[in-house]
Design an enzyme around this catalytic site. Structure first.
Site, mmCIF file in Angstrom:
data_model
loop_
_atom_site.group_PDB
_atom_site.id
_atom_site.type_symbol
_atom_site.label_atom_id
_atom_site.label_comp_id
_atom_site.label_asym_id
_atom_site.label_seq_id
_atom_site.Cartn_x
_atom_site.Cartn_y
_atom_site.Cartn_z
ATOM 1 N N GLY A 179 0.732 -1.089 -0.058
ATOM 2 C CA GLY A 179 0.402 0.346 -0.160
ATOM 3 C C GLY A 179 0.591 1.427 -0.290
ATOM 4 N N ASN A 186 -6.712 4.008 9.761
ATOM 5 C CA ASN A 186 -6.329 1.863 10.472
ATOM 6 C C ASN A 186 -6.143 2.518 11.720
ATOM 7 O OD1 ASN A 186 -4.108 4.821 9.095
ATOM 8 N ND2 ASN A 186 -2.506 3.606 10.711
ATOM 9 N N GLN A 245 -7.011 0.120 4.765
ATOM 10 C CA GLN A 245 -7.375 -0.486 5.414
ATOM 11 C C GLN A 245 -8.811 -1.168 5.317
ATOM 12 O OE1 GLN A 245 -5.784 -2.315 9.097
ATOM 13 N NE2 GLN A 245 -4.988 -0.794 8.446
ATOM 14 N N SER A 292 -3.624 -3.439 -0.236
ATOM 15 C CA SER A 292 -2.691 -3.953 0.639
ATOM 16 C C SER A 292 -3.125 -5.596 0.883
ATOM 17 C CB SER A 292 -2.627 -3.218 1.298
ATOM 18 O OG SER A 292 -0.477 -3.605 2.192
ATOM 19 N N ALA A 293 -2.026 -6.377 0.508
ATOM 20 C CA ALA A 293 -2.941 -7.797 0.538
ATOM 21 C C ALA A 293 -3.340 -8.146 2.231
ATOM 22 C CB ALA A 293 -2.358 -8.615 -0.039
ATOM 23 N N HIS A 294 -1.663 -7.398 2.592
ATOM 24 C CA HIS A 294 -1.403 -8.491 4.548
ATOM 25 C C HIS A 294 -2.418 -7.551 5.312
ATOM 26 C CE1 HIS A 294 0.888 -4.726 6.202
ATOM 27 N NE2 HIS A 294 0.500 -4.493 5.012
ATOM 28 N N THR A 353 9.944 -7.792 -11.742
ATOM 29 C CA THR A 353 9.413 -9.105 -11.941
ATOM 30 C C THR A 353 7.962 -8.354 -11.675
ATOM 31 O OG1 THR A 353 11.819 -9.379 -13.021
ATOM 32 C CG2 THR A 353 10.353 -11.477 -12.190
ATOM 33 N N CYS A 407 6.255 5.084 19.873
ATOM 34 C CA CYS A 407 7.626 5.118 20.216
ATOM 35 C C CYS A 407 9.135 5.650 19.255
ATOM 36 C CB CYS A 407 7.823 4.339 21.496
ATOM 37 S SG CYS A 407 9.123 4.558 22.390
#
Length: 378
Positions: free
Chosen positions: A68, A169, A197, A217-219, A254, A339
């Site tokens: 993303g 998010n 998200q 974004s896939a994850h 690729t 942080c």
């Protein structure tokens, strides 16, 4: 272990893992014309169809990326450079045949709660190319102020590119992207929607919104890390930042056939998911918090939110301390505060919502997903 951080990364779905294992057996380069190459190309094309189907887009408009963040940067830089291209040697714009590249983008109008990949890219563009950069404020519930967006667009200082996320998010607050899209069209602005998200959690209809750019974004919904997509409307002004032959000249390198296969499989499953259960879990979780901590604050509670996301603070319990203590007990959540060099800094999202620094420093996020259970919530 109790994993409640799906908004950071949702663990790999079995269907995505199986698709990736099958793709590993193919072994070819998707650009090669021999048998192995054609098999790899078929894997990519099938996944492209699935990803396009998830957001109701044309498969030809899907450009696979590394995630993303790259997709957001590619859209922003690509759109701005398309207008700069005539004066930059060796750079050419990509646009629909017979379609003139629209006027130069002079303003980036970005919501104050966007992901850092959008905010930092926009700031870099503003600094290096002299493009104006304006923030769109949000309400105390974290919802985009549409009146402010219209005021910014009505100032007539050149063409604008508007960037608005579909859902935040951190808080899970769903943004009025249909209304924002209508305003962008009215003032002839380009529109980038960060749906990273939101996708897989709420319906996202690229065609209905008419967005020039939309990122995924896939994850975030059970696909592999390191794979994303930029959905780019035909005719949208765009100059590739990595020129090459892949992805129809829009993004070189690729293709990650294995990752793309997992992306497609996760997208296919996400289209069939029942999102009602995460909502029950979130509401039950928050009810449990309120019964134990009457002074708990739930950020964005009054606004429409993703069914899987709860961002809250218990005054007096610092987020960093809580995250460490919970982790030692096998419970994984995330903090609403970042942080840096040992210093807890306020979340820019909570700051934009007007949350006091001392309360923001207690912010925690629990996010549920496809493998969450009721015992996790308890």
């Amino acid at each position: 272990m109790t994993y409640l951080d799906h908004n950071a990364t949702s663990p790999l779905r079995p269907e995505a893992k199986a698709a990736m294992q099958r793709a590993l057996e193919v072994g070819g380069n998707a650009s090669a014309i021999h048998c192995a190459g054609r098999l790899a190309r078929a894997v990519v094309d099938e996944a492209r169809d699935e990803v396009a189907g998830l957001v109701n887009a044309n498969p030809d408009d899907v450009v696979f990326t590394s995630g993303g963040s790259e997709a957001n940067a590619l859209a922003l830089w690509g759109a701005v450079f398309s207008a700069e291209a005539p004066r930059i040697a060796g750079v050419s714009s990509v646009h629909a045949a017979g379609t003139a590249v629209p006027g130069k983008i002079t303003r980036l109008v970005v919501s104050a709660i966007e992901h850092d990949s959008v905010l930092k890219a926009a700031a870099a563009i503003a600094e290096r190319l002299g493009v104006e950069f304006a923030h769109i404020p949000v309400t105390t519930d974290g919802v985009l102020e549409l009146d402010a967006l219209e005021r910014l667009l009505s100032e007539h200082r050149g063409r604008a590119l508007v960037a608005v996320m579909a859902a935040n998010n951190e808080t899970g607050v769903i943004q009025p992207i249909a209304e924002a899209a209508a305003l962008a069209r009215r003032w002839e602005a380009l529109l980038l929607i960060d749906a990273v998200q939101a996708c897989g959690k709420i319906a996202v209809d690229c065609a209905a919104l008419g967005a020039d750019f939309l990122t995924l974004s896939a994850h975030k919904f059970g696909g592999p890390q390191g794979t994303g997509a930029l959905v780019m409307k035909a005719g949208a002004p765009f100059t590739p930042q990595m020129p090459g032959g892949q992805e129809k000249g829009r993004r070189a390198g690729t293709e990650n056939v294995t990752g793309i296969a997992g992306f497609g499989a996760a997208a296919e499953v996400a289209r069939r998911d029942d999102v009602s259960q995460p909502c029950e879990w979130r509401d039950g979780f928050e009810a449990g918090l309120k019964s134990r901590f009457p002074d708990v604050v739930i950020f964005g509670e009054a606004a429409p939110r993703l069914a899987n996301t709860s961002n809250f603070a218990i005054p007096g319990i610092g987020a960093e301390t809580a995250v460490i203590a919970l982790d030692l007990d096998g419970v994984m959540v995330s903090s609403g505060a970042a942080c840096s060099s040992g210093k807890v800094q306020q979340s820019h999202v909570l700051k934009a919502m007007g949350v006091r620094p001392e309360l923001a420093s207690c912010g925690l996020r629990a996010s549920f997903g496809w493998n969450s259970t009721s015992s996790d919530i308890d």
